[in-house]
Design a protein around this motif. Sequence first.
Motif, PDB file in Angstrom:
ATOM      1  N   MET A   1       0.843  -1.196   0.000  1.00  0.00           N
ATOM      2  CA  MET A   1       0.000   0.000   0.000  1.00  0.00           C
ATOM      3  C   MET A   1       0.879   1.248   0.000  1.00  0.00           C
ATOM      4  SD  MET A   1      -3.234  -0.949   2.474  1.00  0.00           S
ATOM      5  CE  MET A   1      -2.266  -1.557   3.857  1.00  0.00           C
ATOM      6  N   ILE A   2       0.327   2.346  -0.526  1.00  0.00           N
ATOM      7  CA  ILE A   2       1.061   3.604  -0.554  1.00  0.00           C
ATOM      8  C   ILE A   2       0.351   4.620   0.331  1.00  0.00           C
ATOM      9  CG2 ILE A   2       1.928   3.149  -2.882  1.00  0.00           C
ATOM     10  CD1 ILE A   2      -0.080   5.226  -3.933  1.00  0.00           C
ATOM     11  N   LEU A   3       1.130   5.593   0.813  1.00  0.00           N
ATOM     12  CA  LEU A   3       0.605   6.664   1.652  1.00  0.00           C
ATOM     13  C   LEU A   3       0.804   7.976   0.913  1.00  0.00           C
ATOM     14  CD1 LEU A   3      -0.513   7.676   4.391  1.00  0.00           C
ATOM     15  CD2 LEU A   3       1.862   7.736   5.216  1.00  0.00           C
ATOM     16  N   ILE A   4      -0.289   8.718   0.714  1.00  0.00           N
ATOM     17  CA  ILE A   4      -0.243  10.014   0.028  1.00  0.00           C
ATOM     18  C   ILE A   4      -0.628  11.087   1.028  1.00  0.00           C
ATOM     19  CG2 ILE A   4      -1.130  11.393  -1.882  1.00  0.00           C
ATOM     20  CD1 ILE A   4      -1.910   8.753  -3.255  1.00  0.00           C
ATOM     21  N   ALA A   5       0.167  12.158   1.085  1.00  0.00           N
ATOM     22  CA  ALA A   5      -0.103  13.252   2.012  1.00  0.00           C
ATOM     23  C   ALA A   5      -0.199  14.569   1.265  1.00  0.00           C
ATOM     24  CB  ALA A   5       0.992  13.338   3.066  1.00  0.00           C
ATOM     25  N   ASP A   6      -1.185  15.362   1.628  1.00  0.00           N
ATOM     26  CA  ASP A   6      -1.333  16.727   1.117  1.00  0.00           C
ATOM     27  C   ASP A   6      -1.338  17.644   2.329  1.00  0.00           C
ATOM     28  OD1 ASP A   6      -2.019  19.018  -0.469  1.00  0.00           O
ATOM     29  OD2 ASP A   6      -4.085  18.755   0.230  1.00  0.00           O
ATOM     30  N   SER A   7      -0.253  18.405   2.506  1.00  0.00           N
ATOM     31  CA  SER A   7      -0.080  19.202   3.714  1.00  0.00           C
ATOM     32  C   SER A   7      -0.067  20.691   3.404  1.00  0.00           C
ATOM     33  CB  SER A   7       1.221  18.814   4.419  1.00  0.00           C
ATOM     34  OG  SER A   7       1.393  19.553   5.608  1.00  0.00           O
ATOM     35  N   GLY A   8      -0.978  21.427   4.041  1.00  0.00           N
ATOM     36  CA  GLY A   8      -0.955  22.876   3.986  1.00  0.00           C
ATOM     37  C   GLY A   8      -0.392  23.426   5.281  1.00  0.00           C
ATOM     38  N   VAL A  61       5.772   6.420   0.155  1.00  0.00           N
ATOM     39  CA  VAL A  61       5.150   7.633   0.685  1.00  0.00           C
ATOM     40  C   VAL A  61       5.336   8.754  -0.330  1.00  0.00           C
ATOM     41  CG1 VAL A  61       5.111   9.354   2.528  1.00  0.00           C
ATOM     42  CG2 VAL A  61       5.596   6.949   3.076  1.00  0.00           C
ATOM     43  N   TYR A  62       4.231   9.413  -0.698  1.00  0.00           N
ATOM     44  CA  TYR A  62       4.255  10.574  -1.585  1.00  0.00           C
ATOM     45  C   TYR A  62       3.736  11.764  -0.787  1.00  0.00           C
ATOM     46  CZ  TYR A  62       4.659   6.840  -5.004  1.00  0.00           C
ATOM     47  OH  TYR A  62       5.073   5.733  -5.690  1.00  0.00           O
ATOM     48  N   ILE A  80      10.423  11.394   7.206  1.00  0.00           N
ATOM     49  CA  ILE A  80       9.580  10.290   6.726  1.00  0.00           C
ATOM     50  C   ILE A  80      10.328   8.964   6.816  1.00  0.00           C
ATOM     51  CG2 ILE A  80       8.417   9.328   4.701  1.00  0.00           C
ATOM     52  CD1 ILE A  80       7.843  12.266   3.856  1.00  0.00           C
ATOM     53  N   MET A  81      11.583   8.947   6.381  1.00  0.00           N
ATOM     54  CA  MET A  81      12.365   7.718   6.411  1.00  0.00           C
ATOM     55  C   MET A  81      12.590   7.227   7.839  1.00  0.00           C
ATOM     56  SD  MET A  81      12.992   6.688   3.339  1.00  0.00           S
ATOM     57  CE  MET A  81      14.332   5.547   3.609  1.00  0.00           C
ATOM     58  N   ARG A  82      12.658   8.165   8.777  1.00  0.00           N
ATOM     59  CA  ARG A  82      12.860   7.798  10.177  1.00  0.00           C
ATOM     60  C   ARG A  82      11.649   7.062  10.739  1.00  0.00           C
ATOM     61  NH1 ARG A  82      13.301  12.852  13.154  1.00  0.00           N
ATOM     62  NH2 ARG A  82      15.119  13.154  11.833  1.00  0.00           N
ATOM     63  N   HIS A  83      10.464   7.400  10.239  1.00  0.00           N
ATOM     64  CA  HIS A  83       9.234   6.828  10.793  1.00  0.00           C
ATOM     65  C   HIS A  83       8.617   5.760   9.900  1.00  0.00           C
ATOM     66  CE1 HIS A  83       9.624  10.677  12.982  1.00  0.00           C
ATOM     67  NE2 HIS A  83       9.047  10.030  13.959  1.00  0.00           N
ATOM     68  N   GLU A  87      10.223   1.637   0.589  1.00  0.00           N
ATOM     69  CA  GLU A  87      11.042   1.489  -0.603  1.00  0.00           C
ATOM     70  C   GLU A  87      11.204   2.813  -1.350  1.00  0.00           C
ATOM     71  OE1 GLU A  87       9.015  -1.397  -2.945  1.00  0.00           O
ATOM     72  OE2 GLU A  87       8.902  -2.879  -1.321  1.00  0.00           O
ATOM     73  N   GLU A  88      10.187   3.667  -1.271  1.00  0.00           N
ATOM     74  CA  GLU A  88      10.198   4.888  -2.071  1.00  0.00           C
ATOM     75  C   GLU A  88       9.600   6.045  -1.271  1.00  0.00           C
ATOM     76  OE1 GLU A  88       8.387   6.604  -6.313  1.00  0.00           O
ATOM     77  OE2 GLU A  88       8.133   4.496  -5.764  1.00  0.00           O
TER      78      GLU A  88
END
Length: 288
Positions: A1-8, A61-62, A80-83, A87-88
Motif C-alpha cells: 500500500m502507498i501513503l499520500i499526504a497533502d499538507s498545507g 510515501v508521496y 519520513i524515512m525515520r518513521h 522502498e520509495e
Amino acid sequence: MILIADSGSTKTDWCVVDQEDLVQSVQTKGLNPFFLSEEEIGREFSTHLLSLINPREIRAVYFYGAGCVFEKVEIMRKIIMRHFHVEEVEVNTDLLAAARCSCGMEAGIACIMGTGSNSCFYDGQQIVQTVSPLGYILGDEGSGADLGKQLVKDLLKDMITPELKELFLRRFGLTLAEIMDRVYRQPLPNRFLASFAPFLSEHIEDPRIHTLALNRFKSFLRRNVMKYDYLHFHVHFVGSIAWHFKSVLEEAAADTGVKIGMVIKQPIDGLITYHSSDHTPPPVFFDI
C-alpha cells in the motif's frame, strides 16, 4: 500500500491507498517546514500520525507540502524515512500537488488558494514557471491569511460597519491587545489570520466584505496569474478559499479576463488517481 499526504499550513490529509482503493484517511495538523522545526514535525509523526497509521503496511510515501521547496525536501525526506521504512519516498511542493490533481498530464496554470496562496505554469509533467508568493506579509494575495489580515485592518480602523464589528468581536472575543499579540508575538500568525475566513464567507453579502474579497482576488490574479500565458490556458484553483469564495473568484476572473477551469476544494482525490495511473512520471523536485 502507498501513503499520500497533502499538507498545507493548517492541516495535512493522509490517505492509505491499495491499488486504486482508498483504505484509510486521517488528518493531522499542517506540517510546513518553514514554520515548524524538524523536531516539531517529527513529534507530530510519532505522537499522532503513527497512532493512526501502521507504518509496516506502507511501501511508498508521496508527500506534498506547503514550504517543501528544494532546500526543505531533504528535511522532510529524512523525517519520513525515520518513521516509515519504505522502498520509495517522494517529497514535493503542494504546488505540484495542485498541478497534478487539476491538470493531470495536460498543460495549464495551477493555483493554490488556502491559508496561503501560490501559482505556477505546468507543462503537463513539471512546473516550468512560478511567481514567488512572498508569504503572508509581503504577498499571498487572496489567501485566507491575506483576507483575514485585511479584515482585521479594516475592523481596527473602523472601515466596516459598527454592526459587523460588534458581530466579529462577539464571535471571537478578541481585544486589540490580544490581536496584536497573536499577530506580532505568537507563533503561526498566518493560521490565526486565516481563521477569520469563515466569518468573511458568512457575511459575503455585506457590500464591504464582498468588495474586500473581490479586490484581494483581483490582486492575486493581476500580481500572479497574469504573469503567465493566461490568455491561452485555463486557470485551475485548489484550496478551501477558492472553493468557499468561488462566486467572488469568478467575478474577479471575469473582470480581469482570466478563464477559470477547475475549482477543487482539496487535491487528495486527484492525487490518488494520479498515483494509481500507469503514466506517473518520475519525481520532480522544483526549486521555487
